[in-house]
Design a protein around this motif. Structure first.
Motif, PDB file in Angstrom:
ATOM      1  N   ALA A 155       0.821  -1.216   0.000  1.00 58.87           N
ATOM      2  CA  ALA A 155       0.000   0.000   0.000  1.00 58.87           C
ATOM      3  C   ALA A 155       0.848   1.257   0.000  1.00 58.87           C
ATOM      4  CB  ALA A 155      -0.942  -0.035   1.210  1.00 58.87           C
ATOM      5  N   GLN A 156       0.515   2.212   0.873  1.00 59.82           N
ATOM      6  CA  GLN A 156       1.219   3.487   0.957  1.00 59.82           C
ATOM      7  C   GLN A 156       1.825   3.654   2.350  1.00 59.82           C
ATOM      8  OE1 GLN A 156       1.657   5.724  -1.555  1.00 59.82           O
ATOM      9  NE2 GLN A 156       0.670   4.204  -2.880  1.00 59.82           N
ATOM     10  N   PRO A 157       2.927   4.424   2.468  1.00 56.19           N
ATOM     11  CA  PRO A 157       3.486   4.700   3.801  1.00 56.19           C
ATOM     12  C   PRO A 157       2.445   5.405   4.675  1.00 56.19           C
ATOM     13  CG  PRO A 157       5.023   5.347   2.064  1.00 56.19           C
ATOM     14  CD  PRO A 157       3.731   5.036   1.389  1.00 56.19           C
ATOM     15  N   LEU A 158       2.473   5.094   5.972  1.00 64.09           N
ATOM     16  CA  LEU A 158       1.573   5.740   6.927  1.00 64.09           C
ATOM     17  C   LEU A 158       2.355   6.759   7.750  1.00 64.09           C
ATOM     18  CD1 LEU A 158      -0.475   2.726   8.349  1.00 64.09           C
ATOM     19  CD2 LEU A 158      -1.167   4.343   6.586  1.00 64.09           C
ATOM     20  N   ASP A 182       0.341  -6.079  12.230  1.00 58.64           N
ATOM     21  CA  ASP A 182      -0.058  -4.858  12.944  1.00 58.64           C
ATOM     22  C   ASP A 182      -0.104  -3.655  11.997  1.00 58.64           C
ATOM     23  OD1 ASP A 182      -0.283  -6.277  15.273  1.00 58.64           O
ATOM     24  OD2 ASP A 182       1.742  -5.797  15.980  1.00 58.64           O
ATOM     25  N   PHE A 183       0.907  -3.550  11.132  1.00 63.00           N
ATOM     26  CA  PHE A 183       0.909  -2.453  10.152  1.00 63.00           C
ATOM     27  C   PHE A 183      -0.305  -2.540   9.245  1.00 63.00           C
ATOM     28  CE2 PHE A 183       1.640  -1.270   5.743  1.00 63.00           C
ATOM     29  CZ  PHE A 183       1.921   0.082   5.871  1.00 63.00           C
ATOM     30  N   LEU A 184      -0.614  -3.745   8.756  1.00 66.37           N
ATOM     31  CA  LEU A 184      -1.724  -3.900   7.821  1.00 66.37           C
ATOM     32  C   LEU A 184      -3.056  -3.551   8.480  1.00 66.37           C
ATOM     33  CD1 LEU A 184      -0.526  -7.158   6.034  1.00 66.37           C
ATOM     34  CD2 LEU A 184      -0.643  -4.863   5.044  1.00 66.37           C
ATOM     35  N   LYS A 185      -3.187  -3.873   9.744  1.00 66.30           N
ATOM     36  CA  LYS A 185      -4.421  -3.499  10.453  1.00 66.30           C
ATOM     37  C   LYS A 185      -4.525  -1.983  10.575  1.00 66.30           C
ATOM     38  CE  LYS A 185      -5.355  -7.640  13.206  1.00 66.30           C
ATOM     39  NZ  LYS A 185      -5.547  -8.172  14.571  1.00 66.30           N
ATOM     40  N   GLY A 191      -6.693   3.340   5.123  1.00 62.37           N
ATOM     41  CA  GLY A 191      -6.407   3.223   3.680  1.00 62.37           C
ATOM     42  C   GLY A 191      -7.618   3.135   2.779  1.00 62.37           C
ATOM     43  N   GLY A 192      -8.819   2.961   3.336  1.00 65.90           N
ATOM     44  CA  GLY A 192     -10.006   2.832   2.497  1.00 65.90           C
ATOM     45  C   GLY A 192     -10.700   4.153   2.254  1.00 65.90           C
ATOM     46  N   GLU A 193     -11.870   4.079   1.645  1.00 68.46           N
ATOM     47  CA  GLU A 193     -12.634   5.294   1.366  1.00 68.46           C
ATOM     48  C   GLU A 193     -13.105   5.952   2.660  1.00 68.46           C
ATOM     49  OE1 GLU A 193     -15.799   4.489  -1.318  1.00 68.46           O
ATOM     50  OE2 GLU A 193     -14.501   3.797  -2.939  1.00 68.46           O
ATOM     51  N   LYS A 194     -13.468   5.106   3.640  1.00 67.71           N
ATOM     52  CA  LYS A 194     -13.924   5.628   4.928  1.00 67.71           C
ATOM     53  C   LYS A 194     -13.023   5.106   6.031  1.00 67.71           C
ATOM     54  CE  LYS A 194     -18.840   5.883   3.652  1.00 67.71           C
ATOM     55  NZ  LYS A 194     -20.212   5.388   3.989  1.00 67.71           N
ATOM     56  N   GLU A 238     -11.549  -1.881  15.977  1.00 66.46           N
ATOM     57  CA  GLU A 238     -12.404  -3.070  16.061  1.00 66.46           C
ATOM     58  C   GLU A 238     -12.871  -3.498  14.672  1.00 66.46           C
ATOM     59  OE1 GLU A 238     -12.771  -0.331  17.911  1.00 66.46           O
ATOM     60  OE2 GLU A 238     -12.013  -1.168  19.807  1.00 66.46           O
ATOM     61  N   GLU A 239     -13.238  -2.536  13.834  1.00 64.57           N
ATOM     62  CA  GLU A 239     -13.675  -2.852  12.467  1.00 64.57           C
ATOM     63  C   GLU A 239     -12.529  -3.449  11.659  1.00 64.57           C
ATOM     64  OE1 GLU A 239     -17.190   0.475  11.642  1.00 64.57           O
ATOM     65  OE2 GLU A 239     -15.078   1.050  11.442  1.00 64.57           O
ATOM     66  N   ALA A 240     -11.326  -2.900  11.842  1.00 63.16           N
ATOM     67  CA  ALA A 240     -10.154  -3.425  11.126  1.00 63.16           C
ATOM     68  C   ALA A 240      -9.849  -4.848  11.564  1.00 63.16           C
ATOM     69  CB  ALA A 240      -8.952  -2.521  11.350  1.00 63.16           C
TER      70      ALA A 240
END
Length: 458
Positions: A89-92, A324-327, A333-336, A341-343
């Protein structure tokens, strides 16, 4: 001069710090101010004659911040490219608070980011014959052939509307609405206008439907509507459903009832069913149907084998991921934006698909499993001929080339077709890397096999 440093902060998880000084961003800031002064419309000044000082006073802060951030992004992405970092994805950003930019007091700024690194791995299930799978063979029984003959006779027969459901050969036109067990239609649930032959329902469903008239309805679980060997067909082709939907309830409302006079088994009928064949006898017609039925089951068996292979590759290929990074990325990273908890809830499905993407990308790239535009075009042609049947059976049909040309200008269609084909090519290749043994079973036994998953397109 800008500097970029990197340190490891976890499994496949690095921190990248970009430090920029005045000399990195001020020249671009001054240039942007001058550019705006030539185009700005400010009351009291002629266009192109606005003083740079006025532009700085009115827009300086925004331009200043924008140029700093552009410089940082350029340095960050340049570093990633130069170091050949394979990242997800992209750097956070790790900066919790916004920077205090002041274009009147240029300073040195630090920006911290974290990246998730793609792992190195081997697709071990395809190594040295480690994986064994079964390809099932289903022979067409006389009963299957009889059912198909009757279905075709009814499909081509003359229909007459009748008042009530009384005959095995009644065709019921239905509105199928997803509902609860009590028949309350679920708002936003699946709805389909469809038709179905009365005698193909189970005895229990037939008992509910017998004697029903137009606008009458019943409530039934999808799995209880037909026998197990017809369930996949009923779900996909009749109800238009995908995935595991057998436990869903539906309210079936009758919109019309017909009784069909069956077609005679003669050469005219045989030619309509198989326009490219010359079939003179009922025996030859049945032999051709038997072959087509077995081809259809072979395709189902192949899909089952590939689904099994998909699961083996995803679950048995050892891949470490920066979980952990991906969560954290899922949260932003999404539209919203999502909560933690949702992640967490979304992550298992995301992880499953991500593993497949990594594996399929690696296998396609390393083994050069590409699809040419000519192959896409030929596939599109076969799809068109499948859609229109006998009308497109002749390659020289006037409309076929122009129809294909329009279809191939649709980027979405071309992309979808390419993805389907490259995924199929991948599974065909991978199938030859595992041990496949054949086993003959009945259609009923095949229908009861666990269907773990429908493999994803690349």
């Amino acid at each position: 001069m800008a500097t970029v440093t990197r340190e490891n902060i976890g499994l496949l998880n690095d921190k990248i710090t970009v430090k920029v000084s005045q000399e990195d961003y001020l020249p671009n800031f001054d240039k942007a101010v001058k550019q705006l002064s030539k185009t700005a419309n400010i009351p009291g000044f002629r266009k192109g004659m606005v003083p740079a000082g006025m532009v700085k006073k009115m827009h300086g802060q925004a331009i200043f911040a924008d140029e700093i951030l552009k410089t940082v992004e350029k340095e960050l992405m340049g570093y990633i490219q130069n170091e050949k970092l394979e990242i997800f994805a992209q750097p956070l950003s790790l900066d919790k608070e916004a920077k205090n930019f002041d274009h009147n007091s240029p300073a040195e700024y630090d920006f911290a980011f974290e990246v998730g690194l793609k792992p190195n791995f081997s697709v071990t299930p395809l190594e040295d014959g480690k994986t064994s799978l079964v390809r099932y063979r289903i022979k067409a029984t006389p009963e299957m052939v009889n059912e198909e003959v009757e279905r075709l006779q009814l499909r081509g027969g003359k229909s007459n509307e009748v008042e009530a459901v009384t005959e095995d050969d009644n065709v019921l036109y239905l509105t199928a609405e997803e509902a609860d067990a009590q028949g309350n239609v679920i708002e936003g649930g699946h709805t389909k206008e469809t038709s179905f032959l009365f005698k193909n329902f189970t005895a229990a469903a037939q008992a509910q439907l017998k004697g029903k008239k137009k606008d009458d309805s019943i409530v039934i679980k999808a799995a209880d509507a037909v026998d197990a060997d017809k369930l996949n067909w009923f779900l996909h082709d009749v109800l238009g459903l995908h995935g595991d939907s057998a436990e869903k309830y539906f309210k079936l409302t009758i919109t019309k009832i017909e009784l069909i006079e069956k077609r005679e088994l003669n050469e005219e009928f045989f030619k309509e069913v198989f326009p490219a064949e010359t079939i003179a006898t009922e025996e030859a017609f049945r032999d051709k149907l038997r072959s087509e039925i077995e081809k259809s089951w072979d395709a189902e068996s192949r899909n089952h084998l590939h689904n099994e292979l998909f699961e083996v590759l995803v679950h048995e290929t050892p891949i470490e991921l920066p979980k952990d990074f991906l969560k954290r990325w899922l949260q932003t990273g999404g539209e919203k934006p999502k909560t933690a908890e949702e992640a967490d809830k979304e992550y298992p499905g995301f992880d499953h698909q991500l593993r497949w993407t990594l594996i399929s990308d690696k296998l396609i790239r390393e083994n050069k499993l590409d699809v040419s535009f000519e192959e896409v075009k030929e596939s599109a042609k076969q799809k068109v001929m499948g859609y229109f049947g006998g009308a497109a059976a002749t390659d020289g049909a006037d409309w076929l080339d122009s129809y294909l040309e329009r279809l191939l200008q649709d980027e979405k269609f071309v992309d979808q077709t390419y993805r389907e084909m490259v995924t199929q090519k991948l599974f065909d290749w991978a199938e030859n890397k595992v041990n496949v043994k054949e086993e003959e079973i009945t259609a009923e036994e095949f229908a009861k096999l666990p269907n773990k998953h429908h493999h994803h397109e690349h």
